[in-house]
Motif scaffolding. Structure first.
Motif, short mmCIF file in Angstrom:
data_model
loop_
_atom_site.label_atom_id
_atom_site.label_comp_id
_atom_site.label_asym_id
_atom_site.label_seq_id
_atom_site.Cartn_x
_atom_site.Cartn_y
_atom_site.Cartn_z
N VAL A 137 33.42 40.32 70.41
CA VAL A 137 34.64 40.52 71.20
C VAL A 137 34.17 40.81 72.61
N ASP A 138 34.54 39.93 73.54
CA ASP A 138 34.08 40.10 74.92
C ASP A 138 35.07 39.39 75.84
N LEU A 139 35.49 40.10 76.89
CA LEU A 139 36.46 39.49 77.82
C LEU A 139 35.81 38.43 78.71
N ASN A 140 34.49 38.45 78.78
CA ASN A 140 33.80 37.53 79.68
C ASN A 140 33.31 36.30 78.91
N ASN B 96 29.50 50.92 69.54
CA ASN B 96 28.72 51.63 70.58
C ASN B 96 29.60 52.68 71.25
N GLY B 97 29.09 53.28 72.33
CA GLY B 97 29.83 54.37 72.99
C GLY B 97 31.20 53.93 73.50
N ASN B 98 31.24 52.77 74.20
CA ASN B 98 32.53 52.31 74.74
C ASN B 98 33.54 52.02 73.63
N GLU C 78 40.66 41.48 75.05
CA GLU C 78 40.37 42.90 75.26
C GLU C 78 40.19 43.58 73.90
N LEU C 79 39.25 44.51 73.86
CA LEU C 79 38.85 45.14 72.61
C LEU C 79 40.01 45.69 71.75
N THR C 80 40.88 46.51 72.34
CA THR C 80 41.94 47.13 71.52
C THR C 80 42.95 46.09 71.07
N LEU D 76 23.61 51.70 69.24
CA LEU D 76 23.60 52.07 70.66
C LEU D 76 22.47 51.42 71.42
N PHE D 77 22.79 51.02 72.63
CA PHE D 77 21.75 50.51 73.52
C PHE D 77 20.98 51.70 74.09
N HIS D 78 21.72 52.72 74.52
CA HIS D 78 21.11 53.94 75.07
C HIS D 78 21.15 54.98 73.96
N ARG D 79 20.23 54.87 73.02
CA ARG D 79 20.31 55.73 71.82
C ARG D 79 19.63 57.07 72.01
N ARG E 116 21.80 62.70 69.68
CA ARG E 116 23.06 63.38 70.00
C ARG E 116 24.18 62.36 70.21
N ARG E 117 23.89 61.28 70.94
CA ARG E 117 24.95 60.27 71.16
C ARG E 117 25.36 59.61 69.85
N ALA E 118 24.38 59.33 68.99
CA ALA E 118 24.70 58.69 67.71
C ALA E 118 25.64 59.61 66.92
N MET F 16 30.58 50.73 84.09
CA MET F 16 30.39 49.43 84.79
C MET F 16 30.81 48.29 83.87
N ALA F 17 30.40 48.41 82.62
CA ALA F 17 30.76 47.36 81.64
C ALA F 17 32.29 47.25 81.55
N HIS F 18 32.96 48.39 81.59
CA HIS F 18 34.42 48.40 81.50
C HIS F 18 35.04 47.70 82.72
N GLY F 19 34.48 48.01 83.90
CA GLY F 19 34.99 47.38 85.12
C GLY F 19 34.83 45.87 85.07
N ARG F 20 33.72 45.44 84.53
CA ARG F 20 33.49 43.99 84.40
C ARG F 20 34.54 43.39 83.45
N GLY F 21 34.78 44.08 82.37
CA GLY F 21 35.79 43.61 81.42
C GLY F 21 37.16 43.52 82.08
N ASP G 228 16.48 49.77 71.86
CA ASP G 228 16.90 50.64 70.76
C ASP G 228 18.03 50.03 69.94
N ARG G 229 18.61 48.98 70.47
CA ARG G 229 19.63 48.25 69.71
C ARG G 229 19.07 47.67 68.41
N SER G 230 17.72 47.61 68.35
CA SER G 230 17.12 47.00 67.15
C SER G 230 17.23 47.91 65.93
O1 PTJ Z 1 26.99 52.85 74.22
P1 PTJ Z 1 25.77 52.02 74.46
O2 PTJ Z 1 24.58 52.85 74.79
O3 PTJ Z 1 25.45 51.07 73.32
O4 PTJ Z 1 26.07 51.08 75.75
C1 PTJ Z 1 27.21 50.28 75.77
C2 PTJ Z 1 27.28 49.32 76.98
C3 PTJ Z 1 28.69 48.77 77.06
C4 PTJ Z 1 26.93 50.08 78.25
C5 PTJ Z 1 26.25 48.22 76.77
O5 PTJ Z 1 26.51 47.54 75.59
C6 PTJ Z 1 26.24 47.24 77.94
O6 PTJ Z 1 25.53 47.41 78.90
O7 PTJ Z 1 27.06 46.21 77.79
P2 PTJ Z 1 27.10 44.99 78.84
O8 PTJ Z 1 25.85 44.18 78.74
O9 PTJ Z 1 27.51 45.49 80.19
O10 PTJ Z 1 28.26 44.11 78.25
C7 PTJ Z 1 29.54 44.55 78.07
C8 PTJ Z 1 30.47 43.35 77.95
O11 PTJ Z 1 31.70 43.81 77.42
C9 PTJ Z 1 30.78 42.66 79.29
O12 PTJ Z 1 30.60 41.25 79.14
C10 PTJ Z 1 32.25 42.99 79.56
O13 PTJ Z 1 32.94 41.90 80.14
C11 PTJ Z 1 32.79 43.26 78.16
N1 PTJ Z 1 33.86 44.25 78.11
C12 PTJ Z 1 33.94 45.43 78.77
N2 PTJ Z 1 35.04 46.11 78.42
C13 PTJ Z 1 35.69 45.35 77.50
C14 PTJ Z 1 34.94 44.17 77.29
N3 PTJ Z 1 35.31 43.21 76.42
C15 PTJ Z 1 36.44 43.44 75.72
N4 PTJ Z 1 37.21 44.55 75.86
C16 PTJ Z 1 36.87 45.52 76.72
N5 PTJ Z 1 37.62 46.62 76.82
#
Ligand code: PTJ
Length: 297
Positions: free
Chosen positions: A180-183, A77-79, A199-201, A104-107, A110-112, A35-40, A142-144
């Motif tokens: 780094v955030d597209l939003n 984090n994971g993304n 964008e991140l990359t 990680l937010f969802h720590r 195993r994920r770490a 979902m976060a990726h879609g928002r980005g 858990d981000r703390s």
């Molecule tokens: O791996 P975890 O457990 O730490 O969880 C990671 C996520 C991404 C799920 C967690 O940090 C999260 O919920 O993030 P948010 O609050 O949804 O925020 C993600 C932000 O990143 C949003 O504002 C998106 O616009 C932005 N974003 C998403 N993909 C990209 C991006 N910004 C830059 N490059 C991207 N590829």
């Protein structure tokens, strides 16, 4: 597995999505990460899917900040691990004192470990934060959890795809936060000292190029470059980029010019088109409206 044709106009984007969902099935990325990726992606459309001049300036300023820092850390984090482990590793090679920490937010343990493995196989030599023992104050999630050798003692923290709460907690702890955030409207972007709206990359690759360019510069040059961009300007200019782009696109469409991805929609399909007056069918009764009455009986 779905085959993505190379000829697809959004080939790269589909490939990235497929990679992310594969890494979600493997447990590296959480479903929320998709979902976060879609928002980005949505914000990247608005920004034109390229680095804006103001983002490029923020990236140069961030590179200078990383050179000036005594203990800089990039938080992963994971993304970030799924999308940009190679870029993180390349940046850490150019800036040897930049440390890499899993956060990680969802720590889960195993994920770490999965995030650390992904980073190691991309070439990161030392990964912190796999079994963190310290906590950031004022943060319930858990981000703390932070590494005493990494984020806890860092002076500058680079946080791609962060959440606003932690960005705020990091600032309260006296760190300089580069996000780094597209939003440009996300809380993270609003809270960070230096938000990179890109964008991140793309952002990490440009950071590396700028870091290389500044590597042998003096501290005075680093200071000047670091001060050349501030958080408020980065946000204002990113919003300006979106505004300009939308105005240009909507003017183009209004004049019937081609849209961003080919021909403009036909006049009849466009919302701005004037509706055609229809002739009443033969024999239909006409109703004349009188002032103060409705047009239809
Ligand atoms: O791996 P975890 O457990 O730490 O969880 C990671 C996520 C991404 C799920 C967690 O940090 C999260 O919920 O993030 P948010 O609050 O949804 O925020 C993600 C932000 O990143 C949003 O504002 C998106 O616009 C932005 N974003 C998403 N993909 C990209 C991006 N910004 C830059 N490059 C991207 N590829």
């Amino acid at each position: 597995m779905t085959v993505i044709p190379r000829s697809h106009p959004r080939y790269r984007s589909l490939l990235v999505r497929a990679g992310l969902s594969e890494k979600m099935q493997a447990g590296l990325v959480v479903p929320e990460g998709l979902m976060a990726h879609g928002r980005g992606e949505a914000f990247d459309y608005l920004l034109g899917e390229r680095t804006s001049p103001s983002a490029a300036r923020a990236e140069r300023s961030a590179a200078a900040r990383l050179w000036l820092a005594r203990r800089p850390v990039v938080s992963v984090n994971g993304n970030v691990a799924a999308l940009a482990s190679r870029e993180v590793a390349s940046l850490a090679k150019v800036i040897p004192h930049l440390r890499v920490e899993v956060n990680l937010f969802h720590r889960t343990p195993r994920r770490a470990e999965l995030v650390a493995q992904e980073l190691r196989s991309a070439g990161v030599r030392e990964v912190l934060g796999v079994r963190p023992t310290a906590r950031l104050r004022g943060l319930a999630s858990d981000r703390s959890w932070v590494d005493p050798e990494g984020i806890l003692r860092a002076d500058v923290v680079l946080v791609p795809l962060e959440d606003g709460d932690r960005a705020q907690a990091l600032r309260r702890a006296g760190k300089f936060v580069i996000a780094v955030d597209l939003n440009p409207l996300s809380r993270t972007a609003l809270v960070a000292d230096l938000p990179i709206i890109d964008e991140l990359t793309r952002a990490l690759s440009r950071l590396r190029v700028e870091a290389l360019r500044l590597r042998s510069a003096s501290r005075a040059v680093w200071r000047r470059e670091a001060a050349a961009m501030d958080g408020a300007s980065a946000l204002r200019e990113a919003l300006g980029t979106i505004e300009e782009r939308l105005v240009k696109l909507s003017k183009g469409l209004a004049r019937g010019r081609s849209g961003p991805y080919g021909r403009a929609p036909s006049t009849a399909a466009r919302g701005s088109a004037r509706p055609k007056r229809r002739r009443p069918p033969a024999g239909a009764r006409r109703y004349r409206s009188r002032p103060g009455t409705s047009r239809r009986p």
